[in-house]
Design a protein around this motif. Sequence first.
Motif, PDB file in Angstrom:
ATOM      1  N   ALA A 295      78.906  36.201  44.204  1.00 29.89           N
ATOM      2  CA  ALA A 295      77.752  35.336  44.407  1.00 29.89           C
ATOM      3  C   ALA A 295      77.225  35.508  45.820  1.00 29.89           C
ATOM      4  CB  ALA A 295      78.149  33.893  44.168  1.00 29.89           C
ATOM      5  N   VAL A 296      75.922  35.306  45.968  1.00 25.56           N
ATOM      6  CA  VAL A 296      75.303  35.431  47.289  1.00 25.56           C
ATOM      7  C   VAL A 296      75.474  34.103  48.010  1.00 25.56           C
ATOM      8  CG1 VAL A 296      73.203  35.895  48.560  1.00 25.56           C
ATOM      9  CG2 VAL A 296      73.666  37.083  46.404  1.00 25.56           C
ATOM     10  N   ALA A 297      76.286  34.032  49.024  1.00 27.98           N
ATOM     11  CA  ALA A 297      76.537  32.808  49.778  1.00 27.98           C
ATOM     12  C   ALA A 297      75.586  32.726  50.951  1.00 27.98           C
ATOM     13  CB  ALA A 297      77.985  32.788  50.266  1.00 27.98           C
ATOM     14  N   GLU A 298      75.297  31.490  51.366  1.00 29.32           N
ATOM     15  CA  GLU A 298      74.454  31.279  52.546  1.00 29.32           C
ATOM     16  C   GLU A 298      75.347  31.366  53.773  1.00 29.32           C
ATOM     17  OE1 GLU A 298      71.275  30.997  52.780  1.00 29.32           O
ATOM     18  OE2 GLU A 298      70.947  31.153  50.626  1.00 29.32           O
ATOM     19  N   VAL A 299      75.419  32.548  54.349  1.00 27.74           N
ATOM     20  CA  VAL A 299      76.303  32.784  55.491  1.00 27.74           C
ATOM     21  C   VAL A 299      75.456  33.012  56.731  1.00 27.74           C
ATOM     22  CG1 VAL A 299      78.179  34.180  56.411  1.00 27.74           C
ATOM     23  CG2 VAL A 299      77.971  33.838  53.943  1.00 27.74           C
ATOM     24  N   ASP A 300      75.678  32.221  57.747  1.00 27.30           N
ATOM     25  CA  ASP A 300      74.904  32.335  58.979  1.00 27.30           C
ATOM     26  C   ASP A 300      75.671  33.200  59.964  1.00 27.30           C
ATOM     27  OD1 ASP A 300      73.200  29.865  61.065  1.00 27.30           O
ATOM     28  OD2 ASP A 300      73.336  32.053  61.193  1.00 27.30           O
ATOM     29  N   THR A 301      75.028  34.257  60.464  1.00 23.84           N
ATOM     30  CA  THR A 301      75.716  35.139  61.402  1.00 23.84           C
ATOM     31  C   THR A 301      76.079  34.424  62.693  1.00 23.84           C
ATOM     32  OG1 THR A 301      73.559  35.883  62.193  1.00 23.84           O
ATOM     33  CG2 THR A 301      74.643  37.234  60.522  1.00 23.84           C
ATOM     34  N   ARG A 302      75.415  33.292  62.962  1.00 19.18           N
ATOM     35  CA  ARG A 302      75.781  32.547  64.165  1.00 19.18           C
ATOM     36  C   ARG A 302      77.191  31.997  64.070  1.00 19.18           C
ATOM     37  NH1 ARG A 302      70.837  28.456  64.448  1.00 19.18           N
ATOM     38  NH2 ARG A 302      71.295  28.537  62.210  1.00 19.18           N
ATOM     39  N   ALA A 303      77.686  31.792  62.870  1.00 19.12           N
ATOM     40  CA  ALA A 303      79.050  31.296  62.707  1.00 19.12           C
ATOM     41  C   ALA A 303      80.060  32.272  63.284  1.00 19.12           C
ATOM     42  CB  ALA A 303      79.342  31.054  61.224  1.00 19.12           C
ATOM     43  N   LEU A 304      79.732  33.550  63.240  1.00 18.63           N
ATOM     44  CA  LEU A 304      80.634  34.543  63.815  1.00 18.63           C
ATOM     45  C   LEU A 304      80.838  34.300  65.298  1.00 18.63           C
ATOM     46  CD1 LEU A 304      79.451  37.864  62.105  1.00 18.63           C
ATOM     47  CD2 LEU A 304      81.549  36.605  61.671  1.00 18.63           C
ATOM     48  N   GLU A 305      79.755  34.009  65.991  1.00 13.76           N
ATOM     49  CA  GLU A 305      79.854  33.747  67.427  1.00 13.76           C
ATOM     50  C   GLU A 305      80.703  32.510  67.694  1.00 13.76           C
ATOM     51  OE1 GLU A 305      75.918  33.457  68.927  1.00 13.76           O
ATOM     52  OE2 GLU A 305      75.305  35.456  68.216  1.00 13.76           O
ATOM     53  N   ILE A 306      80.541  31.483  66.873  1.00 12.95           N
ATOM     54  CA  ILE A 306      81.290  30.238  67.065  1.00 12.95           C
ATOM     55  C   ILE A 306      82.782  30.485  66.860  1.00 12.95           C
ATOM     56  CG2 ILE A 306      81.658  27.911  66.166  1.00 12.95           C
ATOM     57  CD1 ILE A 306      78.668  27.896  65.401  1.00 12.95           C
ATOM     58  N   TYR A 307      83.135  31.157  65.756  1.00 12.67           N
ATOM     59  CA  TYR A 307      84.549  31.419  65.471  1.00 12.67           C
ATOM     60  C   TYR A 307      85.150  32.367  66.499  1.00 12.67           C
ATOM     61  CZ  TYR A 307      83.938  29.144  60.930  1.00 12.67           C
ATOM     62  OH  TYR A 307      83.686  28.232  59.942  1.00 12.67           O
ATOM     63  N   HIS A 308      84.356  33.333  66.944  1.00 14.46           N
ATOM     64  CA  HIS A 308      84.859  34.281  67.940  1.00 14.46           C
ATOM     65  C   HIS A 308      85.135  33.574  69.264  1.00 14.46           C
ATOM     66  CE1 HIS A 308      85.486  38.200  69.784  1.00 14.46           C
ATOM     67  NE2 HIS A 308      84.717  37.816  70.794  1.00 14.46           N
ATOM     68  N   ALA A 309      84.219  32.682  69.664  1.00 13.90           N
ATOM     69  CA  ALA A 309      84.411  31.941  70.912  1.00 13.90           C
ATOM     70  C   ALA A 309      85.620  31.027  70.838  1.00 13.90           C
ATOM     71  CB  ALA A 309      83.149  31.131  71.221  1.00 13.90           C
ATOM     72  N   ALA A 310      85.900  30.514  69.626  1.00 11.16           N
ATOM     73  CA  ALA A 310      87.050  29.623  69.435  1.00 11.16           C
ATOM     74  C   ALA A 310      88.340  30.387  69.150  1.00 11.16           C
ATOM     75  CB  ALA A 310      86.760  28.653  68.296  1.00 11.16           C
ATOM     76  N   SER A 311      88.270  31.741  69.161  1.00 13.47           N
ATOM     77  CA  SER A 311      89.438  32.591  68.856  1.00 13.47           C
ATOM     78  C   SER A 311      90.022  32.274  67.478  1.00 13.47           C
ATOM     79  CB  SER A 311      90.516  32.437  69.940  1.00 13.47           C
ATOM     80  OG  SER A 311      90.010  32.859  71.188  1.00 13.47           O
ATOM     81  N   ASP A 312      89.165  31.888  66.550  1.00 16.98           N
ATOM     82  CA  ASP A 312      89.586  31.604  65.175  1.00 16.98           C
ATOM     83  C   ASP A 312      89.369  32.871  64.343  1.00 16.98           C
ATOM     84  OD1 ASP A 312      90.113  30.650  62.668  1.00 16.98           O
ATOM     85  OD2 ASP A 312      88.868  28.845  62.845  1.00 16.98           O
ATOM     86  N   GLY A 313      90.332  33.785  64.462  1.00 12.98           N
ATOM     87  CA  GLY A 313      90.184  35.086  63.807  1.00 12.98           C
ATOM     88  C   GLY A 313      90.106  35.000  62.304  1.00 12.98           C
ATOM     89  N   TYR A 314      90.850  34.065  61.703  1.00  8.06           N
ATOM     90  CA  TYR A 314      90.872  33.968  60.246  1.00  8.06           C
ATOM     91  C   TYR A 314      89.504  33.610  59.690  1.00  8.06           C
ATOM     92  CZ  TYR A 314      91.989  32.305  55.560  1.00  8.06           C
ATOM     93  OH  TYR A 314      92.010  32.111  54.199  1.00  8.06           O
ATOM     94  N   HIS A 315      88.888  32.531  60.225  1.00  9.89           N
ATOM     95  CA  HIS A 315      87.578  32.124  59.718  1.00  9.89           C
ATOM     96  C   HIS A 315      86.480  33.113  60.122  1.00  9.89           C
ATOM     97  CE1 HIS A 315      89.651  28.214  59.158  1.00  9.89           C
ATOM     98  NE2 HIS A 315      88.844  28.148  58.107  1.00  9.89           N
ATOM     99  N   GLU A 316      86.686  33.786  61.236  1.00  8.42           N
ATOM    100  CA  GLU A 316      85.742  34.831  61.611  1.00  8.42           C
ATOM    101  C   GLU A 316      85.765  35.963  60.583  1.00  8.42           C
ATOM    102  OE1 GLU A 316      84.738  37.864  65.355  1.00  8.42           O
ATOM    103  OE2 GLU A 316      86.440  36.479  65.471  1.00  8.42           O
ATOM    104  N   ALA A 317      86.977  36.354  60.160  1.00  7.11           N
ATOM    105  CA  ALA A 317      87.107  37.408  59.150  1.00  7.11           C
ATOM    106  C   ALA A 317      86.541  36.961  57.812  1.00  7.11           C
ATOM    107  CB  ALA A 317      88.574  37.819  58.998  1.00  7.11           C
ATOM    108  N   LEU A 318      86.766  35.683  57.435  1.00 11.66           N
ATOM    109  CA  LEU A 318      86.202  35.168  56.190  1.00 11.66           C
ATOM    110  C   LEU A 318      84.668  35.197  56.234  1.00 11.66           C
ATOM    111  CD1 LEU A 318      88.378  32.066  55.194  1.00 11.66           C
ATOM    112  CD2 LEU A 318      88.270  34.294  54.064  1.00 11.66           C
ATOM    113  N   THR A 319      84.105  34.866  57.392  1.00 14.51           N
ATOM    114  CA  THR A 319      82.647  34.908  57.540  1.00 14.51           C
ATOM    115  C   THR A 319      82.130  36.334  57.423  1.00 14.51           C
ATOM    116  OG1 THR A 319      82.776  32.984  59.004  1.00 14.51           O
ATOM    117  CG2 THR A 319      80.724  34.246  59.017  1.00 14.51           C
ATOM    118  N   GLU A 320      82.845  37.272  58.036  1.00 18.75           N
ATOM    119  CA  GLU A 320      82.465  38.685  57.929  1.00 18.75           C
ATOM    120  C   GLU A 320      82.522  39.158  56.481  1.00 18.75           C
ATOM    121  OE1 GLU A 320      83.982  40.208  62.335  1.00 18.75           O
ATOM    122  OE2 GLU A 320      85.348  40.222  60.617  1.00 18.75           O
TER     123      GLU A 320
END
Length: 482
Positions: free
Chosen positions: A18-43
């Motif tokens: 399914a096509v999910a509404e994924v915002d690329t800005r979330a990558l920056e947020i997870y990366h800044a928070a060092s949350d690798g797991y959710h960053e990978a899920l967003t990717e």
Amino acid sequence: MYDCLSVILLFAIKPAYAVAEVDTRALEIYHAASDGYHEALTEYGLAKLYLKKGQYHKTLRYANKAVSFFEDSGHTSEMMECYQLLGIVYETCRDYEKSDEYYLSYVKAARIANDSVRLVTGLNNIAAFASSIGDTAKTIRLLMESIALSESAGDSAQLCQLYINAAAAYTQAGRYDEAEKYLLYARPLLSNIERCGHFWLQYATLYNRKGDEDSAVMALKNAASYYSQGEFDLILEAIYATLNEIYRDRGDTVTAYRYMSAMYDIYHKSGREDMLIELFKEQNEIELSREREQMELDRSRQKMTVLSVVFVIIAVTLSVALILRKRAFEIKKKELQIENDREISEVKKNQQFRTDMILRGAIEKLQELSVEAKTSAVRARINAIIGELRNSKDEDSWKEVEQYVPEFNSAFFKNLIKDFPDLTVNESRLCVFLNRNLSTKQISEITRQSPESINVARTRLRKKLGLTGSDMSIQEFLRKYD
């Protein structure tokens, strides 16, 4: 005429992304928070989104980043989903080697995790892949393994779809009795409109292959009746197009037009108003005269004739080119053999000259000692040594030299020359030395060249082998030719 409809069946178990509404800005947020797991899920979510949009280069970029994290962190389930996504995108891009690699990785991980549901999905994916490249035997083998696993697990829904997939594979292989047997297995397990539609669509393909057009039409209508109860517009369009073609060929323009109108209704429902133009084109095609059809048929035959001639010319040209290349390789190999033999002869002559000079000097000194000897016993002993030196043959030294001469019938030399036909005899010999892990000093002693000359030759050889700027050693590079 419409066997392509059955291909849908082999991909039925693949999960629909399914096509999910994924915002690329979330990558920056997870990366800044060092949350690798959710960053990978967003990717991973972005990869699925770009796959849906057909932007495969971005799909690969994000999926590769995600799978790297999941592999390193040991998140097996997420890693497998990435493998599946990469397998699909590479198959879409027709990079079948990589697609097969990821599908196999998915199955391997499912076996290790003892996940029977994912294992069946993975085997079905590989079966669909094998079918798409025409490997019917592999398709059937994998489907039989999937069926056995599903029967053991008692998963009737998945088993139903696998039975239909097996029928599709056997139909493609021309084994119609086997195909009908698996359709009969599937019939009591039909549980929803989608599988009922697949069931009748596969029956339509089977009847078409057997030449029973009336039964095929009946099956297509049954499939359409099920698909029309859900959101299956693309499949319905294909079915209506096929029925339109059948009735048009039969000369029943009224029924053909009715199915063409049904196609238009789907286009309108989907918001694709521009397809109305295609509808009018199709309508005009039905009303064309027999003379126009004959003209089109003649034109197609002419095109096929031209293509056949072009194909023959290309095939003959390629064959001649391959023969000439093979002959050039044989000539090159013979020239290298002759040059090698000549250099071996020169080396032997030089070595023999040095040996003779050493022996001559030793004999002269021994003769002087013999004259100076005070007793006949000593003189006799010295004369005996002189005789042995004159009769000696230093054959072992030649064996030592010859073991480092390239063997033109060896697998190593053939593989090396195939990729690098321009290597000289000296360069080929240096490759043999290096492949046997000889040091610069050892090579210098054998070839009677200075270490500096050997190092210069190594630098030139690296350039010729395409290793300039690479960290790989020549020895490591040459191992693949053993």
